[in-house]
Design an enzyme around this catalytic site. Structure first.
Site, mmCIF file in Angstrom:
data_model
loop_
_atom_site.group_PDB
_atom_site.id
_atom_site.type_symbol
_atom_site.label_atom_id
_atom_site.label_comp_id
_atom_site.label_asym_id
_atom_site.label_seq_id
_atom_site.Cartn_x
_atom_site.Cartn_y
_atom_site.Cartn_z
ATOM 1 N N TYR A 1 24.541 33.443 29.448
ATOM 2 C CA TYR A 1 26.003 33.476 29.364
ATOM 3 C C TYR A 1 26.444 34.906 29.017
ATOM 4 O O TYR A 1 25.865 35.551 28.134
ATOM 5 C CB TYR A 1 26.464 32.469 28.304
ATOM 6 C CG TYR A 1 27.910 32.616 27.944
ATOM 7 C CD1 TYR A 1 28.893 32.575 28.928
ATOM 8 C CD2 TYR A 1 28.310 32.819 26.630
ATOM 9 C CE1 TYR A 1 30.227 32.731 28.608
ATOM 10 C CE2 TYR A 1 29.639 32.973 26.296
ATOM 11 C CZ TYR A 1 30.601 32.937 27.302
ATOM 12 O OH TYR A 1 31.920 33.107 26.977
ATOM 13 N N ARG B 1 34.462 24.598 3.579
ATOM 14 C CA ARG B 1 33.608 25.568 4.295
ATOM 15 C C ARG B 1 32.148 25.223 4.055
ATOM 16 O O ARG B 1 31.310 25.307 4.941
ATOM 17 C CB ARG B 1 33.916 27.009 3.866
ATOM 18 C CG ARG B 1 32.897 28.012 4.393
ATOM 19 C CD ARG B 1 33.381 29.461 4.419
ATOM 20 N NE ARG B 1 34.172 29.845 3.271
ATOM 21 C CZ ARG B 1 33.692 30.064 2.041
ATOM 22 N NH1 ARG B 1 32.402 29.953 1.793
ATOM 23 N NH2 ARG B 1 34.495 30.394 1.054
HETATM 24 C C1 LIG Z 1 25.141 28.636 27.980
HETATM 25 C C2 LIG Z 1 26.238 29.002 27.014
HETATM 26 N N1 LIG Z 1 25.916 29.298 25.738
HETATM 27 C C3 LIG Z 1 26.866 29.641 24.845
HETATM 28 C C4 LIG Z 1 28.192 29.718 25.198
HETATM 29 C C5 LIG Z 1 29.211 30.119 24.174
HETATM 30 O O1 LIG Z 1 29.872 29.001 23.688
HETATM 31 P P1 LIG Z 1 31.378 29.018 23.109
HETATM 32 O O2 LIG Z 1 32.276 29.351 24.259
HETATM 33 O O3 LIG Z 1 31.553 27.632 22.575
HETATM 34 O O4 LIG Z 1 31.418 30.061 22.051
HETATM 35 C C6 LIG Z 1 28.567 29.410 26.499
HETATM 36 C C7 LIG Z 1 29.993 29.482 26.903
HETATM 37 O O5 LIG Z 1 30.330 29.380 28.047
HETATM 38 C C8 LIG Z 1 27.566 29.042 27.439
HETATM 39 O O6 LIG Z 1 27.861 28.758 28.718
#
Ligand SMILES: Cc1ncc(COP(=O)(O)O)c(C=O)c1O
Length: 396
Positions: A115, A63
């Site tokens: 997102y 970890r």
């Molecule tokens: C722009 C963006 N940031 C962060 C994430 C989150 O990533 P993860 O799905 O690997 O947790 C995503 C997921 O689609 C994303 O499109």
């Protein structure tokens, strides 16, 4: 036929820093010290034998640290032009760990087109712990400036944004942050661009975040995240948090990310070439109402995108003149574009953002329009992709 001799005299000695194509293959990766293996081994171990109490070879427990992860972290730091890299078990784990630098009662200005999972983390999880958030279109620098408060600790950008592909002027936001009394950090989610297209730390940002699940991994076979930065004090705290919270990736996923990164440059160029062709085809199609692609001249921030990024990237969005039901029929009618969430892999994907990746923001001020179709344009031949969309458009 005789071939012209290679003009060795034209080759300059290696005094310059290496290009990104070269870094992608070599950064952070040395032949394995035990065997000389050219590929970083998958150190599939939870612990490390000590010769006496506290006497070890730099690793105590996986970890805290693992050699495969260490190679990925060093490589990501170099690719982004940062001093330090930290790998996580997902993009969300990286964002969550970074946000632990913000205390209760402190304020974050964040993009309103991010997102859906990021918006959900901010709005539905971290707010309950006393963090304050203001969501705004960060492409509008005046609105960003107007929202800063004495307790603002972080400005959070996604550029290009997910899903509407808005472009924020990173250097412009950094200038606003530096001239404000609270001197907030600037964090950039660089997932849509990748370090091959855009390097936010060079534009003055403090933190870069990635979902390595996407273009860095590139093959839809892992879930991972990363943070890259240069400030030593922030790194020490984040490294402490990485171990204390424990959202770390396993060595197999680190290996897959390392392998994916080796082809990042060639993949990103082809993603963009294909996306440009697909966007131009859609823009000319009579059933298509609007196409959003930073590489198209009618994108509202086309010039900024071409300045800040190497090319327009691999993501394209569009809407139809027809209703949402038609959009639902279309996304289920393609052959090569697979109907699926996620992005950035070699295979093309299609989705209805409001109902899929951004379902978590439904009903909020950040909700996505129901008919918006998002494409992650893959590496198939562009003519096959265009023919696939042309066929599916016959269904609507
Ligand atoms: C722009 C963006 N940031 C962060 C994430 C989150 O990533 P993860 O799905 O690997 O947790 C995503 C997921 O689609 C994303 O499109």
């Amino acid at each position: 036929m005789t071939l012209a001799p290679t003009p060795h005299s034209d080759l300059k000695p290696m005094t310059h820093s290496p290009h990104l194509e070269t870094l992608a293959i070599h950064a952070g990766q040395k032949p394995d010290p035990a065997t000389g293996a050219i590929m970083t081994p998958i150190y599939q171990t939870s612990t490390y034998v000590q010769s006496g109490v506290g006497e070890h070879k730099g690793y105590e427990y996986s970890r805290t640290g693992n050699p495969t992860r260490a190679a990925l972290e060093a490589g990501l730091a170099e690719l982004e032009g940062g001093k330090y890299g930290l790998a996580f078990s997902s993009g969300m784990a990286a964002i969550d760990t970074l946000l632990r630098l913000v205390a209760a009662g402190e304020h974050v200005v964040a993009g309103d087109d991010v997102y859906g999972g990021t918006h959900r983390l901010f709005d539905k999880v971290l707010k309950a712990y006393g963090l304050e958030f203001s969501f705004v279109d960060t492409a509008d620098l005046d609105r960003v400036r107007a929202l800063l408060r004495p307790n603002t600790k972080l400005i959070w950008l996604e550029t290009p944004s997910n899903p509407r592909l808005r472009i924020t002027d990173i250097a412009g936001v950094v200038e606003i942050a530096r001239s404000h009394v609270s001197r907030p950090w600037v964090g950039v989610d660089n997932t849509f661009a990748s370090p091959y297209l855009q390097r936010p730390l060079e534009l003055g940002a403090d933190f870069v975040v990635h979902s390595t699940t996407k273009y860095l991994g590139g093959h839809s076979d892992l879930v991972g995240g990363a943070l890259i930065l240069s400030d030593e004090a922030a790194y020490e705290r984040l490294k402490f948090l990485q171990n204390a919270v424990g959202a770390v990736p396993g060595p197999m996923d680190c290996f897959l990310a390392l392998r994916g990164i080796k082809t990042l440059a060639v993949r990103m160029d082809r993603h963009a070439e294909n996306a440009q062709a697909v966007a131009e085809f859609l823009a000319d199609h009579p059933k298509v109402q609007q196409v959003i692609y930073p590489g198209l001249q009618d994108h509202p921030q086309h010039e900024l995108a071409m300045r800040q990024m190497r090319n327009g990237g691999g993501m394209v969005c569009f809407t139809l003149y027809a209703d949402e039901a038609s959009a639902r029929r279309l996304v289920a009618a393609t052959r090569y574009f697979a109907l699926a969430e996620s992005l950035g892999g070699v295979e093309s994907l299609i989705e209805l953002a409001a109902a899929m990746t951004h379902a978590s923001v439904a009903g909020s001020g950040n909700a996505v329009e129901p008919g918006l179709i998002r494409l992650s344009v893959g590496l198939e031949h562009k003519n096959d992709l265009i023919a696939d969309l042309a066929n599916a458009l016959l269904e609507v």
